[in-house]
Design an enzyme around this catalytic site. Structure first.
Site, PDB file in Angstrom:
ATOM      1  N   ILE A 178     -26.389 -19.877  -9.681  1.00 24.32           N
ATOM      2  CA  ILE A 178     -25.870 -20.994 -10.318  1.00 24.32           C
ATOM      3  C   ILE A 178     -26.497 -20.860 -11.778  1.00 24.32           C
ATOM      4  O   ILE A 178     -27.683 -20.508 -12.077  1.00 24.32           O
ATOM      5  CB  ILE A 178     -26.178 -22.097  -9.604  1.00 24.32           C
ATOM      6  CG1 ILE A 178     -25.585 -23.554 -10.462  1.00 24.32           C
ATOM      7  CG2 ILE A 178     -27.694 -22.580  -9.473  1.00 24.32           C
ATOM      8  CD1 ILE A 178     -25.611 -24.793  -9.640  1.00 24.32           C
ATOM      9  N   CYS A 179     -25.698 -21.283 -12.729  1.00 21.57           N
ATOM     10  CA  CYS A 179     -26.264 -21.559 -14.122  1.00 21.57           C
ATOM     11  C   CYS A 179     -26.910 -20.014 -14.749  1.00 21.57           C
ATOM     12  O   CYS A 179     -26.314 -19.165 -14.730  1.00 21.57           O
ATOM     13  CB  CYS A 179     -26.920 -22.478 -14.104  1.00 21.57           C
ATOM     14  SG  CYS A 179     -27.636 -23.335 -15.904  1.00 21.57           S
ATOM     15  N   GLY A 180     -28.224 -20.406 -15.143  1.00 24.03           N
ATOM     16  CA  GLY A 180     -28.773 -19.204 -15.766  1.00 24.03           C
ATOM     17  C   GLY A 180     -28.836 -18.025 -14.767  1.00 24.03           C
ATOM     18  O   GLY A 180     -29.094 -16.517 -15.494  1.00 24.03           O
ATOM     19  N   ALA A 209     -21.621 -20.484  -9.547  1.00 19.79           N
ATOM     20  CA  ALA A 209     -21.220 -21.969 -10.113  1.00 19.79           C
ATOM     21  C   ALA A 209     -21.944 -21.917 -11.528  1.00 19.79           C
ATOM     22  O   ALA A 209     -22.989 -21.113 -11.716  1.00 19.79           O
ATOM     23  CB  ALA A 209     -21.920 -23.082  -9.267  1.00 19.79           C
ATOM     24  N   THR A 241     -26.830 -16.845 -12.980  1.00 19.12           N
ATOM     25  CA  THR A 241     -25.303 -15.931 -13.097  1.00 19.12           C
ATOM     26  C   THR A 241     -25.507 -15.092 -14.201  1.00 19.12           C
ATOM     27  O   THR A 241     -24.939 -13.832 -14.188  1.00 19.12           O
ATOM     28  CB  THR A 241     -24.176 -16.886 -13.109  1.00 19.12           C
ATOM     29  OG1 THR A 241     -24.190 -17.622 -14.562  1.00 19.12           O
ATOM     30  CG2 THR A 241     -24.114 -17.889 -12.229  1.00 19.12           C
TER      31      THR A 241
END
Length: 213
Positions: A113-115, A166, A117
């Site tokens: 998720i977020c960073g 995500a 990814t």
């Protein structure tokens, strides 16, 4: 048995793991025949880390203690949860990215998720899988090694086989995708759980409780 490894690192975005970690660790809404879950935090060492919110977490394991997925018993599953953080560009995180690569290759589940990814993208792990992140253009900016633009899906959370991704605001849908993939909730439980935490409407709380009867 499902073993969930949650990677913890300095500046970790506390909220991004919240829904998935609390439900998988507590099992409070699991269906009766759900597989048991063992939830472990993992760090580069066993030294404490400090989250973005200022919480101190002492990892249960360090990276080298993650079980070799080739050695899991038949029917066992391994899951790696990778939260966002401002420190993903530090070289020491290369080890967990290599584990993520092995997990994906061997059918174990990787959830970012977020960073996180961006870290996967920079390692080339999103170049041939459907995925999402913090909006179109983010991965091009944050990950020089990214070449998976044609697989990008502009949705809050995306599952492609054994990969779940995500963006920063997608903690709840990310958790929903993970729980559904692991098949530990009944379908109606998962639906009412998601609706309750999405809307806050009491009717969904009572419907959620009814699914557990």
């Amino acid at each position: 048995m499902i073993t969930v490894y949650a990677y913890v690192l300095d500046t970790m975005a506390d909220w991004e793991l919240g829904f998935a970690a609390s439900e998988l660790n507590s099992g409070r809404f699991f269906k009766k025949d759900a597989q048991a879950v063992s939830f472990k935090t993992v760090g580069t060492t066993r030294e404490p880390i400090k989250t973005m919110g200022g919480l101190t977490i002492i990892p249960d394991l360090f990276i080298e203690e993650i079980v070799d997925i080739g050695g899991l018993n038949a029917g066992d599953a391994a899951v790696l949860l990778l939260p966002g953080a401002n420190s993903w560009n530090e070289p020491k995180h290369a080890a967990i990215l290599e584990i993520a690569r092995k997990f994906l290759q061997h059918g174990a589940i990787v959830c970012a998720i977020c960073g996180a990814t961006a870290a996967l993208a920079n390692a080339g792990l999103l170049n041939d899988r459907r995925h999402t992140s913090n909006g179109p253009g983010f991965l091009e900016m944050a990950a020089p090694g990214y070449a998976g633009q044609r697989f990008y899906v502009d949705e809050p959370a995306v599952t492609d086989g054994n990969l779940v991704t995500a963006g920063a605001t997608g903690a709840l849908p990310w958790a929903r995708h993970i729980i559904e993939l692991l098949d530990v909730f009944r379908a109606d439980t998962l639906e009412e759980w998601h609706e309750y935490f999405s809307t806050g409407e009491a009717k969904h709380f009572f419907a959620l409780m009814q699914t557990l009867q």
